[in-house]
Write a protein that holds these residues in place. Structure first.
Motif, PDB file in Angstrom:
ATOM      1  N   ASP A 102      -4.125  42.395  17.523  1.00 32.58           N
ATOM      2  CA  ASP A 102      -3.923  43.754  17.023  1.00 32.58           C
ATOM      3  C   ASP A 102      -3.627  44.735  18.147  1.00 32.58           C
ATOM      4  N   ARG A 103      -3.959  44.373  19.377  1.00 34.75           N
ATOM      5  CA  ARG A 103      -3.637  45.212  20.538  1.00 34.75           C
ATOM      6  C   ARG A 103      -2.915  44.361  21.574  1.00 34.75           C
ATOM      7  N   GLY A 104      -1.730  44.779  21.953  1.00 33.66           N
ATOM      8  CA  GLY A 104      -1.025  44.006  22.965  1.00 33.66           C
ATOM      9  C   GLY A 104       0.448  44.338  23.041  1.00 33.66           C
ATOM     10  N   ALA A 105       1.123  43.668  23.958  1.00 36.57           N
ATOM     11  CA  ALA A 105       2.546  43.917  24.200  1.00 36.57           C
ATOM     12  C   ALA A 105       3.251  42.611  24.495  1.00 36.57           C
ATOM     13  N   VAL A 106       4.510  42.544  24.091  1.00 35.83           N
ATOM     14  CA  VAL A 106       5.394  41.437  24.442  1.00 35.83           C
ATOM     15  C   VAL A 106       6.442  41.987  25.397  1.00 35.83           C
ATOM     16  N   ILE A 107       6.582  41.348  26.555  1.00 28.89           N
ATOM     17  CA  ILE A 107       7.585  41.736  27.544  1.00 28.89           C
ATOM     18  C   ILE A 107       8.557  40.567  27.696  1.00 28.89           C
TER      19      ILE A 107
ATOM     20  N   LEU B 293       2.234  28.989  20.486  1.00 29.40           N
ATOM     21  CA  LEU B 293       1.719  30.351  20.500  1.00 29.40           C
ATOM     22  C   LEU B 293       0.696  30.543  19.389  1.00 29.40           C
ATOM     23  N   GLU B 294       0.969  30.003  18.232  1.00 27.79           N
ATOM     24  CA  GLU B 294       0.063  30.171  17.098  1.00 27.79           C
ATOM     25  C   GLU B 294      -1.254  29.431  17.292  1.00 27.79           C
ATOM     26  N   GLN B 295      -1.307  28.502  18.258  1.00 27.76           N
ATOM     27  CA  GLN B 295      -2.538  27.785  18.552  1.00 27.76           C
ATOM     28  C   GLN B 295      -3.417  28.497  19.570  1.00 27.76           C
ATOM     29  N   VAL B 296      -2.893  29.551  20.190  1.00 27.99           N
ATOM     30  CA  VAL B 296      -3.686  30.315  21.163  1.00 27.99           C
ATOM     31  C   VAL B 296      -4.761  31.105  20.425  1.00 27.99           C
ATOM     32  N   PRO B 297      -6.029  31.010  20.841  1.00 24.08           N
ATOM     33  CA  PRO B 297      -7.091  31.768  20.157  1.00 24.08           C
ATOM     34  C   PRO B 297      -6.855  33.268  20.264  1.00 24.08           C
ATOM     35  N   ALA B 298      -7.123  33.975  19.186  1.00 24.00           N
ATOM     36  CA  ALA B 298      -6.960  35.429  19.189  1.00 24.00           C
ATOM     37  C   ALA B 298      -8.024  36.100  20.034  1.00 24.00           C
TER      38      ALA B 298
ATOM     39  N   ALA C 183      -9.015  39.087  36.992  1.00 23.63           N
ATOM     40  CA  ALA C 183      -9.406  40.247  36.182  1.00 23.63           C
ATOM     41  C   ALA C 183     -10.049  39.832  34.865  1.00 23.63           C
ATOM     42  N   GLY C 184     -10.231  38.531  34.653  1.00 29.29           N
ATOM     43  CA  GLY C 184     -10.927  38.065  33.467  1.00 29.29           C
ATOM     44  C   GLY C 184     -10.050  37.675  32.296  1.00 29.29           C
ATOM     45  N   PHE C 185      -8.750  37.575  32.515  1.00 24.92           N
ATOM     46  CA  PHE C 185      -7.841  37.177  31.439  1.00 24.92           C
ATOM     47  C   PHE C 185      -7.872  35.659  31.235  1.00 24.92           C
ATOM     48  N   ALA C 186      -7.778  35.234  29.985  1.00 26.11           N
ATOM     49  CA  ALA C 186      -7.451  33.845  29.677  1.00 26.11           C
ATOM     50  C   ALA C 186      -5.941  33.709  29.791  1.00 26.11           C
ATOM     51  N   THR C 187      -5.463  32.711  30.522  1.00 22.88           N
ATOM     52  CA  THR C 187      -4.036  32.608  30.824  1.00 22.88           C
ATOM     53  C   THR C 187      -3.436  31.322  30.264  1.00 22.88           C
TER      54      THR C 187
ATOM     55  N   GLY D   3     -14.061  36.929  26.757  1.00 24.27           N
ATOM     56  CA  GLY D   3     -13.402  38.226  26.854  1.00 24.27           C
ATOM     57  C   GLY D   3     -12.322  38.393  25.819  1.00 24.27           C
ATOM     58  N   ASP D   4     -11.747  39.583  25.781  1.00 27.35           N
ATOM     59  CA  ASP D   4     -10.735  39.916  24.787  1.00 27.35           C
ATOM     60  C   ASP D   4      -9.325  39.919  25.361  1.00 27.35           C
ATOM     61  N   ASN D   5      -9.170  39.601  26.632  1.00 27.19           N
ATOM     62  CA  ASN D   5      -7.867  39.726  27.280  1.00 27.19           C
ATOM     63  C   ASN D   5      -7.192  38.368  27.424  1.00 27.19           C
ATOM     64  N   THR D   6      -5.944  38.324  27.015  1.00 22.01           N
ATOM     65  CA  THR D   6      -5.164  37.095  27.073  1.00 22.01           C
ATOM     66  C   THR D   6      -3.789  37.398  27.646  1.00 22.01           C
ATOM     67  N   LEU D   7      -3.319  36.549  28.541  1.00 21.24           N
ATOM     68  CA  LEU D   7      -1.968  36.666  29.098  1.00 21.24           C
ATOM     69  C   LEU D   7      -1.246  35.351  28.830  1.00 21.24           C
ATOM     70  N   ILE D   8      -0.113  35.437  28.123  1.00 22.04           N
ATOM     71  CA  ILE D   8       0.635  34.250  27.716  1.00 22.04           C
ATOM     72  C   ILE D   8       2.047  34.326  28.287  1.00 22.04           C
ATOM     73  N   PHE D   9       2.445  33.294  29.012  1.00 23.98           N
ATOM     74  CA  PHE D   9       3.818  33.162  29.484  1.00 23.98           C
ATOM     75  C   PHE D   9       4.520  32.138  28.604  1.00 23.98           C
ATOM     76  N   MET D  10       5.712  32.483  28.142  1.00 22.93           N
ATOM     77  CA  MET D  10       6.523  31.554  27.357  1.00 22.93           C
ATOM     78  C   MET D  10       7.875  31.424  28.057  1.00 22.93           C
ATOM     79  N   HIS D  11       8.147  30.239  28.579  1.00 17.07           N
ATOM     80  CA  HIS D  11       9.351  30.004  29.375  1.00 17.07           C
ATOM     81  C   HIS D  11      10.383  29.284  28.511  1.00 17.07           C
TER      82      HIS D  11
END
Length: 204
Positions: A154-159, A87-92, A33-37, A97-105
């Protein structure tokens, strides 16, 4: 961890009979779907309790393991809070694209419980007391993750969710051979940036 996350993060589940290695993962779907993961982990990369999860993680665009432990799933050289630096090193705004998906284990409250937090969160060697201290430390880590996330995006969610619970009486932990439903009761929560919450108020 293996049986839980191999179902939670793929289309395989306990009802459809699919094997996780033959199933589309959340990471693969997001990339299509075009997300940076990103996969950022404080769990060991290799070992009997981690191999399934590591196979899934390798589909991400960026994979970082700060835990260099091997075989011993309880071995860690650092605390979960170190993931905030990654996490702070991940580009905003990732390229393309503007979509980013980050997994933190996180290691969270895995045994050995007394190894899961710095000494300012507790000094006891009693397993139950250490387990409670590990929960307080996880709250602290999650607060830092959310604060960092909100500053960056500025737009997003933490699950947040756990892959399993623990049964602390009789030292059962989460051994499925001594299963009880307390091992399957897990926390889950959502945190949203203000803009995301305002734009999706009806869905939230």
């Amino acid at each position: 961890t293996n049986p839980s996350l191999s179902l939670a993060l793929t289309e395989a589940n306990q009802y459809n009979g699919k094997r996780f290695e033959n199933s589309a993962s959340v990471i693969q779907i997001a990339k299509a779907a075009g997300f940076a993961t990103y996969w950022l982990s404080n769990q060991p990369r290799y070992g009997a309790f981690n191999n399934h999860t590591s196979v899934l993680s390798e589909n991400a665009d960026v994979v970082r393991f700060i835990n260099k432990g091997f075989r011993d799933y309880a071995d860690t050289a650092g605390y979960d809070e170190n993931l905030v630096t990654l996490l702070e090193q991940v580009p905003a705004a990732p390229t393309g694209g503007d979509n980013t998906l980050i997994f933190m284990h996180l290691m969270g409250s895995h045994a050995a419980y007394c190894n899961r937090f710095p000494r300012e969160f507790g000094k006891s060697t009693d397993p139950l007391t250490c387990y409670k201290s590990s929960l307080r430390y996880t709250d602290h880590v999650l607060n830092r993750i959310i604060e960092s996330f909100v500053r960056k995006f500025d737009r997003g969610a933490v699950i947040y969710f756990s892959d399993h619970g623990e049964r602390m009486d009789k030292n059962r932990g989460h051994n499925s051979g001594n299963f009880s439903f307390s091992m399957a009761r897990i926390p889950v929560f959502f945190a949203f940036t203000n803009k995301f919450a305002a734009e999706h108020a009806q869905q939230i």
